[in-house]
Structures are given as structure tokens and as C-alpha cells.
Design a protein around this motif. Structure first.
Motif, PDB file in Angstrom:
ATOM      1  N   ASN A   1      93.923  22.087  71.281  1.00 41.98           N
ATOM      2  CA  ASN A   1      93.710  21.478  72.593  1.00 41.98           C
ATOM      3  C   ASN A   1      94.146  20.021  72.552  1.00 41.98           C
ATOM      4  O   ASN A   1      93.432  19.157  72.034  1.00 41.98           O
ATOM      5  CB  ASN A   1      92.228  21.594  72.980  1.00 41.98           C
TER       6      ASN A   1
ATOM      7  N   LYS B   1      94.506  17.713  74.879  1.00 35.35           N
ATOM      8  CA  LYS B   1      93.696  16.743  75.623  1.00 35.35           C
ATOM      9  C   LYS B   1      92.450  16.350  74.838  1.00 35.35           C
ATOM     10  O   LYS B   1      92.097  15.182  74.737  1.00 35.35           O
ATOM     11  CB  LYS B   1      93.287  17.326  76.983  1.00 35.35           C
TER      12      LYS B   1
ATOM     13  N   THR C   1      91.521  12.617  73.179  1.00 36.39           N
ATOM     14  CA  THR C   1      90.257  11.918  73.460  1.00 36.39           C
ATOM     15  C   THR C   1      89.531  11.589  72.171  1.00 36.39           C
ATOM     16  O   THR C   1      89.089  10.464  71.950  1.00 36.39           O
ATOM     17  CB  THR C   1      89.341  12.786  74.357  1.00 36.39           C
TER      18      THR C   1
ATOM     19  N   ALA D   1      88.044  17.437  76.333  1.00 33.20           N
ATOM     20  CA  ALA D   1      89.205  17.659  77.201  1.00 33.20           C
ATOM     21  C   ALA D   1      89.029  16.949  78.541  1.00 33.20           C
ATOM     22  O   ALA D   1      90.006  16.598  79.205  1.00 33.20           O
ATOM     23  CB  ALA D   1      89.420  19.157  77.421  1.00 33.20           C
ATOM     24  N   GLU D   2      87.755  16.721  78.917  1.00 34.11           N
ATOM     25  CA  GLU D   2      87.451  16.007  80.158  1.00 34.11           C
ATOM     26  C   GLU D   2      87.273  14.508  79.915  1.00 34.11           C
ATOM     27  O   GLU D   2      86.907  13.761  80.819  1.00 34.11           O
ATOM     28  CB  GLU D   2      86.172  16.595  80.789  1.00 34.11           C
ATOM     29  N   GLY D   3      87.498  14.087  78.652  1.00 38.97           N
ATOM     30  CA  GLY D   3      87.398  12.664  78.327  1.00 38.97           C
ATOM     31  C   GLY D   3      85.979  12.151  78.188  1.00 38.97           C
ATOM     32  O   GLY D   3      85.732  10.946  78.296  1.00 38.97           O
TER      33      GLY D   3
END
Length: 200
Positions: free
Chosen positions: A147, A149, A153, A190-192
Motif C-alpha cells: 500500500n 499511500k 504516511t 492510507a488516510e494519513g
């Protein structure tokens, strides 16, 4: 006599072509240095046991890793931190120390286990006295590899934020709990999000 686990044979066979000779080499060196070593799979990666955890190896899409469980006592802090373990991203056998040197590390790790040596503990107020790992465990590294992303992060976080996720995953007492936390970690990264984003 040591033991060879057929699950590790299968793991090596499923690994990328470049990784197979590296994993076989590491496996042979560990057995040569520690004839009574026992193999097992933990967190979906090959581990070598001798009076407790000795070392582990893993294969990823573009590199392999080798890590000693008590690496903090074997190596100084200047070791390569680009990847899991103490030897950085291993893409060929030549990236590893010579066989004689690698065997010496295995023997030193055996001695530490024989002596019951403990890895230096990192403590925070209010937490248990358990050691808190500072390096991401193998299953987290593998999940991050899949992943982009989440990996971006995680790599952009300061050490304290990374450690919060590492601690949360490694504290899990049951494998089922660990897998749930691992999945949640990847989703949040992934959403930071930081580990404790709900409380911020």
C-alpha cells in the motif's frame, strides 16, 4: 539435530526468483552456525529458534531482509535502517556479509540467548515494562509494501508516531487481534492518520 520446516520450503518456493537463492543462503548459514536450530513460521515469515527467538528472514517484491531478534545487542545504532532487520534491502547474496562473518553473528546471537540477555527496554510512563520495538515487525513491513499511500504516511511520520503503531500491533496477545490491528493500521495510514487521531 536441528529441524527444517516444510512451510519454509514452501515460502522460499513462492518467493521471487531473485529472493530464492538469498533465502536458501541465509537458511544454510544459520544451520551451519547453529546445528540445533529449529525452524518455524511466525507472522507469516520464517523464523529460526534457539533457546528463544534467534533471527528471521523475509522476502518482499524487490528485496529480502534478515533480522536478529536481539540485534540491538549485536550491532551499533549506525546499522542500515532502510529496511527491516540489520542489513538493509538485500537484493543479492553479495549484499550480505561474507559467510564466515554471518556465522559469527549467529553464534553471538546464540550466546546472548544462552546467557538470557535482554534487549534494552524503552519505557513510557504508565506503560508495562515490556520492551517496545522500534523497528516495524515483518508483517507490518509486508503490508506497507502493498500500500503505497500507507507506506508514504508511515515513512513520513516522526519516530514517535511510527512507534505508536508498532507498539499497538506488537502488543496484541492473539494472532487474530494482531491481524485486525494490522489491517486497521494500514487503513488509517492510507488516510494519513496518526494512531491516536480520534483523540486529537
Amino acid at each position: 539435530m536441528g529441524t527444517r520446516d516444510p512451510r519454509i520450503d514452501a515460502y522460499i518456493a513462492k518467493s521471487a526468483d531473485f529472493a530464492q537463492p538469498i533465502l536458501e543462503h541465509i537458511r544454510d548459514v544459520v544451520h551451519a552456525a547453529c546445528p540445533t536450530v529449529e525452524e518455524t513460521m511466525k507472522w507469516s515469515f520464517p523464523h529460526f529458534m534457539y533457546n528463544g527467538m534467534l533471527c528471521s528472514m523475509a522476502a518482499f517484491k524487490q528485496h529480502c531482509s534478515l533480522g536478529f531478534w536481539k540485534g540491538a545487542l549485536l550491532f551499533d545504532s549506525a546499522r542500515d535502517r532502510e529496511a527491516m532487520g540489520q542489513f538493509g534491502r538485500i537484493t543479492k547474496i553479495a549484499d550480505l556479509p561474507p559467510k564466515k562473518e554471518l556465522m559469527a553473528y549467529v553464534k553471538k546471537a546464540m550466546k546472548l540467548n544462552d546467557e538470557g540477555a535482554k534487549v534494552p527496554r524503552i519505557r513510557k510512563p504508565g506503560l508495562s515494562r515490556r520492551a517496545v520495538p522500534t523497528e516495524p515487525p515483518a508483517d507490518l513491513v509486508a503490508a506497507l509494501e502493498k500500500n503505497a499511500k500507507a507506506r508514504a504516511t508511515f515513512e513520513g511520520f516522526p519516530p514517535s508516531h511510527r512507534r505508536e503503531y508498532i507498539e499497538w500491533i506488537t502488543e496484541a496477545k492473539r494472532e487474530e487481534t494482531r491481524q485486525k490491528r494490522l489491517a486497521q493500521t494500514i487503513e488509517w495510514l492510507a488516510e494519513g492518520k496518526q494512531r491516536n487521531w480520534k483523540y486529537m
